[in-house]
Each structure stands twice: as C-alpha cells, then as structure tokens.
Design a protein around this motif. Sequence first.
Motif, PDB file in Angstrom:
ATOM      1  N   VAL A 119     -41.860 -20.764  83.594  1.00 27.94           N
ATOM      2  CA  VAL A 119     -42.439 -20.004  82.490  1.00 27.94           C
ATOM      3  C   VAL A 119     -42.174 -20.707  81.155  1.00 27.94           C
ATOM      4  CG1 VAL A 119     -42.262 -17.830  81.210  1.00 27.94           C
ATOM      5  CG2 VAL A 119     -42.360 -17.808  83.708  1.00 27.94           C
ATOM      6  N   SER A 120     -41.047 -21.361  81.055  1.00 21.87           N
ATOM      7  CA  SER A 120     -40.659 -22.035  79.820  1.00 21.87           C
ATOM      8  C   SER A 120     -41.615 -23.156  79.432  1.00 21.87           C
ATOM      9  CB  SER A 120     -39.238 -22.593  79.968  1.00 21.87           C
ATOM     10  OG  SER A 120     -38.862 -23.330  78.836  1.00 21.87           O
ATOM     11  N   ILE A 121     -42.169 -23.838  80.412  1.00 21.71           N
ATOM     12  CA  ILE A 121     -43.027 -24.996  80.114  1.00 21.71           C
ATOM     13  C   ILE A 121     -44.274 -24.574  79.325  1.00 21.71           C
ATOM     14  CG2 ILE A 121     -44.342 -26.916  81.081  1.00 21.71           C
ATOM     15  CD1 ILE A 121     -42.257 -26.784  83.483  1.00 21.71           C
ATOM     16  N   PRO A 122     -45.133 -23.698  79.865  1.00 19.00           N
ATOM     17  CA  PRO A 122     -46.314 -23.316  79.079  1.00 19.00           C
ATOM     18  C   PRO A 122     -45.948 -22.496  77.839  1.00 19.00           C
ATOM     19  CG  PRO A 122     -46.231 -22.016  81.090  1.00 19.00           C
ATOM     20  CD  PRO A 122     -45.155 -23.052  81.190  1.00 19.00           C
ATOM     21  N   SER A 123     -44.847 -21.758  77.907  1.00 18.42           N
ATOM     22  CA  SER A 123     -44.434 -20.956  76.750  1.00 18.42           C
ATOM     23  C   SER A 123     -44.079 -21.832  75.560  1.00 18.42           C
ATOM     24  CB  SER A 123     -43.239 -20.074  77.113  1.00 18.42           C
ATOM     25  OG  SER A 123     -43.593 -19.146  78.110  1.00 18.42           O
ATOM     26  N   ASN A 124     -43.354 -22.922  75.801  1.00 18.02           N
ATOM     27  CA  ASN A 124     -42.988 -23.816  74.707  1.00 18.02           C
ATOM     28  C   ASN A 124     -44.185 -24.592  74.184  1.00 18.02           C
ATOM     29  OD1 ASN A 124     -40.077 -23.786  73.901  1.00 18.02           O
ATOM     30  ND2 ASN A 124     -39.893 -23.816  76.120  1.00 18.02           N
ATOM     31  N   ILE A 125     -45.117 -24.926  75.061  1.00 18.10           N
ATOM     32  CA  ILE A 125     -46.355 -25.565  74.600  1.00 18.10           C
ATOM     33  C   ILE A 125     -47.103 -24.604  73.673  1.00 18.10           C
ATOM     34  CG2 ILE A 125     -48.613 -26.454  75.315  1.00 18.10           C
ATOM     35  CD1 ILE A 125     -47.173 -27.383  77.954  1.00 18.10           C
ATOM     36  N   ALA A 126     -47.213 -23.357  74.090  1.00 21.02           N
ATOM     37  CA  ALA A 126     -47.907 -22.357  73.280  1.00 21.02           C
ATOM     38  C   ALA A 126     -47.183 -22.131  71.955  1.00 21.02           C
ATOM     39  CB  ALA A 126     -48.027 -21.042  74.050  1.00 21.02           C
ATOM     40  N   GLU A 127     -45.867 -21.985  72.011  1.00 21.92           N
ATOM     41  CA  GLU A 127     -45.119 -21.734  70.782  1.00 21.92           C
ATOM     42  C   GLU A 127     -45.253 -22.904  69.811  1.00 21.92           C
ATOM     43  OE1 GLU A 127     -40.719 -20.398  69.143  1.00 21.92           O
ATOM     44  OE2 GLU A 127     -41.059 -20.500  71.306  1.00 21.92           O
ATOM     45  N   GLY A 128     -45.145 -24.106  70.321  1.00 21.00           N
ATOM     46  CA  GLY A 128     -45.272 -25.281  69.463  1.00 21.00           C
ATOM     47  C   GLY A 128     -46.643 -25.401  68.838  1.00 21.00           C
ATOM     48  N   SER A 129     -47.665 -25.005  69.586  1.00 23.71           N
ATOM     49  CA  SER A 129     -49.029 -25.114  69.061  1.00 23.71           C
ATOM     50  C   SER A 129     -49.256 -24.200  67.863  1.00 23.71           C
ATOM     51  CB  SER A 129     -50.055 -24.803  70.149  1.00 23.71           C
ATOM     52  OG  SER A 129     -50.088 -23.418  70.424  1.00 23.71           O
ATOM     53  N   GLY A 130     -48.463 -23.166  67.758  1.00 20.22           N
ATOM     54  CA  GLY A 130     -48.612 -22.221  66.659  1.00 20.22           C
ATOM     55  C   GLY A 130     -47.786 -22.568  65.435  1.00 20.22           C
TER      56      GLY A 130
END
Length: 118
Positions: A44-55
């Motif tokens: 879960v951390s992998i896509p979550s950090n990608i999403a958070e960073g994109s924002g």
Amino acid sequence: MHNFEKLKIWQKAMDIAISVYEVSLLLPNDEKFNLVHQIKKCAVSIPSNIAEGSGRNHNKEFVQFLGIANGSTFELITQLILAKRLNLVKEEIIQPIISQLVEVLNMKFSFQKTLKTT
C-alpha cells in the motif's frame, strides 16, 4: 502538481498492491500479524507515496516521495523472497510480482531523473 491517477507507475503499483493482497490470502494464519501485515503495509505504501508526492508543490518533494516508494518496493521484494524461502508461497506465484516490482522500480528511477532535471 501531477495527476497521480494518470501516472503509469501509480497504476502499476496499484495492480501490484492488489496482487499482493491476493497472495497474502495464501499465507498461513499464524503469519497474519507478522509477515502478512508487513507485506500489505509495503504494498500500500508504494502507490500511496507516489500519490502523495504527486500532490506536492515542487518536483524536489515529489522525488523525495518517489524515493520513499523505492524503499518500500525493496522492502516488499525482500518480504516476498522471505515468504518464498520459508516455503509459504510457491515461486511461480511470487516471481511475477517481483518482476513487476523491478519494472516499477526502473520506471521510478527514470521518472526521478526526469523530475530532477526540470
């Protein structure tokens, strides 16, 4: 700011998370609060950090979150290899996921380089 849902790395990371959740159902119940919990958390951390960073407001911050996602990816690969070595899951189930994780890692490293130059 990037639309994370359009990023291939996020899409692939989400697919991997779903695969990992499916594999976690194959693991023994006595691993529920140990390896299963940790594997799911990393997935879960992998896509979550990608999403958070994109924002984030700056590409430098996005690169940092991609780095965190990279760390979670390496951690997940290690946990999947451990599950395989403990004979909890067959190699033919684990190996395709590891291959997908390596592909996502390579994509993230390339994307990080692109973000650093812009």
